[in-house]
Design a protein around this motif. Structure first.
Motif, PDB file in Angstrom:
ATOM      1  N   THR A  98      -7.997   4.487   6.767  1.00 23.20           N
ATOM      2  CA  THR A  98      -7.988   5.846   7.306  1.00 23.20           C
ATOM      3  C   THR A  98      -8.218   5.751   8.817  1.00 23.20           C
ATOM      4  N   PRO A  99      -7.946   6.803   9.566  1.00 20.08           N
ATOM      5  CA  PRO A  99      -8.258   6.767  11.000  1.00 20.08           C
ATOM      6  C   PRO A  99      -9.751   6.569  11.270  1.00 20.08           C
ATOM      7  N   GLU A 100     -10.576   6.864  10.302  1.00 20.06           N
ATOM      8  CA  GLU A 100     -12.026   6.722  10.482  1.00 20.06           C
ATOM      9  C   GLU A 100     -12.526   5.323  10.149  1.00 20.06           C
ATOM     10  N   GLY A 101     -11.716   4.518   9.458  1.00 17.81           N
ATOM     11  CA  GLY A 101     -12.149   3.175   9.110  1.00 17.81           C
ATOM     12  C   GLY A 101     -11.558   2.710   7.795  1.00 17.81           C
ATOM     13  N   MET A 102     -12.175   1.691   7.206  1.00 15.54           N
ATOM     14  CA  MET A 102     -11.712   1.105   5.950  1.00 15.54           C
ATOM     15  C   MET A 102     -12.699   1.430   4.834  1.00 15.54           C
ATOM     16  N   PRO A 106       0.816  -1.214   0.000  1.00 19.57           N
ATOM     17  CA  PRO A 106       0.000   0.000   0.000  1.00 19.57           C
ATOM     18  C   PRO A 106       0.858   1.276   0.000  1.00 19.57           C
ATOM     19  N   LEU A 107       0.406   2.271  -0.781  1.00 18.24           N
ATOM     20  CA  LEU A 107       1.010   3.597  -0.707  1.00 18.24           C
ATOM     21  C   LEU A 107       0.413   4.325   0.497  1.00 18.24           C
ATOM     22  N   TYR A 108       1.232   5.139   1.149  1.00 18.09           N
ATOM     23  CA  TYR A 108       0.779   5.827   2.369  1.00 18.09           C
ATOM     24  C   TYR A 108       1.107   7.312   2.282  1.00 18.09           C
ATOM     25  N   ALA A 109       0.217   8.141   2.845  1.00 19.03           N
ATOM     26  CA  ALA A 109       0.458   9.588   2.913  1.00 19.03           C
ATOM     27  C   ALA A 109      -0.189  10.148   4.173  1.00 19.03           C
ATOM     28  N   ASP A 110       0.433  11.177   4.739  1.00 20.33           N
ATOM     29  CA  ASP A 110      -0.154  11.938   5.845  1.00 20.33           C
ATOM     30  C   ASP A 110      -0.929  13.100   5.249  1.00 20.33           C
ATOM     31  N   LEU A 111      -2.238  13.075   5.388  1.00 17.01           N
ATOM     32  CA  LEU A 111      -3.099  14.128   4.873  1.00 17.01           C
ATOM     33  C   LEU A 111      -3.582  15.003   6.022  1.00 17.01           C
ATOM     34  N   SER A 112      -4.260  16.070   5.691  1.00 20.75           N
ATOM     35  CA  SER A 112      -4.772  16.964   6.741  1.00 20.75           C
ATOM     36  C   SER A 112      -5.766  16.247   7.651  1.00 20.75           C
ATOM     37  N   SER A 113      -6.420  15.208   7.114  1.00 24.08           N
ATOM     38  CA  SER A 113      -7.390  14.444   7.892  1.00 24.08           C
ATOM     39  C   SER A 113      -6.747  13.293   8.648  1.00 24.08           C
ATOM     40  N   ILE A 132      -4.152   9.782  -4.441  1.00 27.15           N
ATOM     41  CA  ILE A 132      -3.787  10.427  -3.172  1.00 27.15           C
ATOM     42  C   ILE A 132      -3.703  11.931  -3.339  1.00 27.15           C
ATOM     43  N   HIS A 133      -3.060  12.395  -4.415  1.00 25.23           N
ATOM     44  CA  HIS A 133      -2.916  13.841  -4.623  1.00 25.23           C
ATOM     45  C   HIS A 133      -4.257  14.502  -4.922  1.00 25.23           C
ATOM     46  N   LEU A 134      -5.101  13.830  -5.680  1.00 26.16           N
ATOM     47  CA  LEU A 134      -6.435  14.385  -5.941  1.00 26.16           C
ATOM     48  C   LEU A 134      -7.237  14.482  -4.652  1.00 26.16           C
ATOM     49  N   LEU A 135      -7.115  13.486  -3.814  1.00 25.43           N
ATOM     50  CA  LEU A 135      -7.785  13.497  -2.518  1.00 25.43           C
ATOM     51  C   LEU A 135      -7.275  14.632  -1.640  1.00 25.43           C
ATOM     52  N   ALA A 136      -5.963  14.798  -1.600  1.00 28.46           N
ATOM     53  CA  ALA A 136      -5.366  15.832  -0.757  1.00 28.46           C
ATOM     54  C   ALA A 136      -5.772  17.241  -1.191  1.00 28.46           C
ATOM     55  N   ARG A 137      -6.017  17.433  -2.496  1.00 28.13           N
ATOM     56  CA  ARG A 137      -6.320  18.764  -3.026  1.00 28.13           C
ATOM     57  C   ARG A 137      -7.812  19.056  -3.128  1.00 28.13           C
ATOM     58  N   SER A 138      -8.632  18.053  -2.866  1.00 27.02           N
ATOM     59  CA  SER A 138     -10.075  18.275  -2.967  1.00 27.02           C
ATOM     60  C   SER A 138     -10.537  19.300  -1.930  1.00 27.02           C
TER      61      SER A 138
END
Length: 487
Positions: free
Chosen positions: A179-183, A102-109, A147-153
């Motif tokens: 995600t911290p909120e679930g799968m 899996p690719l991983y990123a730290d997003l604002s959420s 991931i980038h599209l998600l981060a910029r939405s």
């Protein structure tokens, strides 16, 4: 280097398999077992990411699941009751650790991990736009675009931002995200790539194929529907969303039935093994031949060969014996030794074949190199006649949906008709199952030309989505050709 399947340089290859667990005490260990069952979908690399309620843990490595995830210490480090994993065979992006999922990123959420089976056919265009806007990519994988599209939405919730990202991509995808909120598990609107849901006790499980449920002892619930997005949250609460509507007719990949899926899987309610036997029976009806033996090209040709034998009455025999003990590091210093290396993996059962008229059954012909070697092997073993029957229609077109297909000009069926192909591989006769025969074996009456029930573009050239990146490449190539002619 001799690969695990030396004939498989002439096979279509899946990009990957994915597996996810929500709500199991030993989630990462269960994911490792599930990935073992999906190893046939990708042998280049494997990875697992877990979430322990406070932080994410990831281990990714080149090579097989075995040897990388059978270490107790690694599994202990992947703590938490939520985890997802991935086995990879690359169709986009270089073979390198940075592309292993899996690719991983730290997003604002918070943290976000993603496992992807498929191929985004407008990833290059999206990537160029994102880079112009300041995005910094860490991989060459098409998956990172999501991931980038998600981060910029600009949508407020993570789910809405994720949906916004998916609505900008084209092509095929089955995804499992942490995600911290679930799968989150989802499938593209056409359902090109497979994804199924199961349960083990209170835990919810997602996988590319049902065989992975068998390995971990889980119960199959159903397929994730094309265009469906499923969110699993605390307490294993399941919520289903339909963000793309339901107006598009699904087009799942037909080659999953022919080759990709394991024969002990169930796909769209059909036993893969039974379908492949049915394809062999259709072949016998459409292309009979007088012969002494029906011989499969191991291992993928076995079910179809059984079906051909039962329908035709010609005895089934194992005329090619495969060794399962040749690893991936056998060095081949020259062409002569390389040819001998092939015989280490597959060898003719000479005592059975000598003097016989044989029917060879294989799942496909791509470049033709495999079929040429196999026919030659049968001739050298003394076969009186060699007839070849293929359990799929001719592969005339490239796939852009997560299958590693040679460019169209290298496909034998694109360059030659069936008679020319038979001469090329030195077979006494060659025949393929018809496209309608293939559909009948899966349970359809025939192919609906106005609204096909499957993605069969590799056979028909009927692509179910736009191909933005590849259309652009075609235009560039045409301009280059025009330039060459003018010069």
């Amino acid at each position: 280097m001799l690969t695990t399947h030396p004939f498989d340089d002439d096979k279509l290859r899946e990009e990957c398999g994915i597996f996810g667990v929500y709500g199991a005490e030993t989630a990462s260990a269960m994911v490792a077992l599930g990935l073992h069952a999906l190893q046939h979908r990708g042998q280049e690399a494997a990875g697992i990411t877990s979430w322990d309620g406070e932080e994410f843990h990831t281990h990714r490595a080149m090579g097989h699941v075995a040897g990388n995830f059978d270490n107790d210490e690694i599994i202990r480090q992947l703590a938490g009751d939520i985890a997802c994993g991935h086995v990879r065979y690359s169709t986009t992006g270089e073979t390198a650790l940075r592309n292993v999922q899996p690719l991983y990123a730290d997003l604002s959420s918070g943290g976000f991990a993603i496992s992807h089976n498929g191929n985004i056919s407008n990833a290059t265009n999206l990537r160029r736009r994102l880079v112009r806007e300041g995005a910094i990519f860490q991989s060459t994988s098409d998956t990172e675009v999501i991931i980038h599209l998600l981060a910029r939405s600009r949508y407020r919730t993570l789910l809405d931002r994720f949906i916004d990202a998916l609505k900008q991509v084209e092509g095929a995808y089955s995804l499992i995200c942490l995600t911290p909120e679930g799968m989150i598990a989802c499938r593209d609107p056409l359902g090109i790539r497979p994804l199924v849901m199961g349960r083990l006790g209170d835990a919810i499980i997602f996988a590319s194929e049902t065989v992975a449920f068998d390995v971990v002892g889980a119960e199959y619930i159903r397929s994730v529907e094309p265009g469906e997005l499923i969110v699993v949250t605390q307490g294993c609460e399941i919520r289903s969303h339909r963000p793309f509507g339901e107006s598009v007719r699904p087009r799942p990949c037909i080659f999953e039935h022919v080759y990709f899926s394991r024969p002990d899987s169930v796909l769209d309610g059909n036993s893969v093994y039974a379908v492949r036997k049915g394809i062999g029976a259709q072949l016998a009806l459409e292309s009979p031949v007088e012969a002494d033996l029906v011989i499969p090209v191991p291992d993928s040709g076995v079910p179809a060969a059984i079906g051909y034998s039962q329908q035709s009455g010609i005895p089934f025999e194992l005329g090619i014996i495969r060794s399962h003990y040749i690893g991936r590091t056998f060095i081949q210093p020259g062409d002569k030794v390389r040819h001998l290396g092939v015989k280490l993996k597959h060898n003719a059962n000479r005592a059975l074949i000598d003097g016989k008229k044989i029917v060879l059954i294989d799942d496909s012909i791509v470049r033709g190199t495999t079929s040429l070697k196999i026919v030659q092997m049968m001739r050298e073993a003394g076969a009186k006649e060699v007839h070849m029957r293929i359990a799929s229609p001719p592969t005339r077109h490239s796939c852009f949906y997560g299958v590693d297909t040679p460019e169209r000009g290298k496909l034998l069926a694109h360059k030659m008709d069936v008679a020319q192909m038979a001469a090329y591989i030195h077979a006494d006769s060659l025949a393929f199952v018809s496209i309608d025969g293939l559909y009948r074996a899966i349970g359809e009456t025939m192919r609906d030309d106005d609204s096909p029930q499957y993605c069969d573009a590799c056979f028909t050239g009927d692509y179910p989505t736009t191909l933005t990146d590849f259309d652009d490449m075609a235009e560039i190539n045409q301009l280059e050709l025009l330039h060459e002619r003018v010069v």
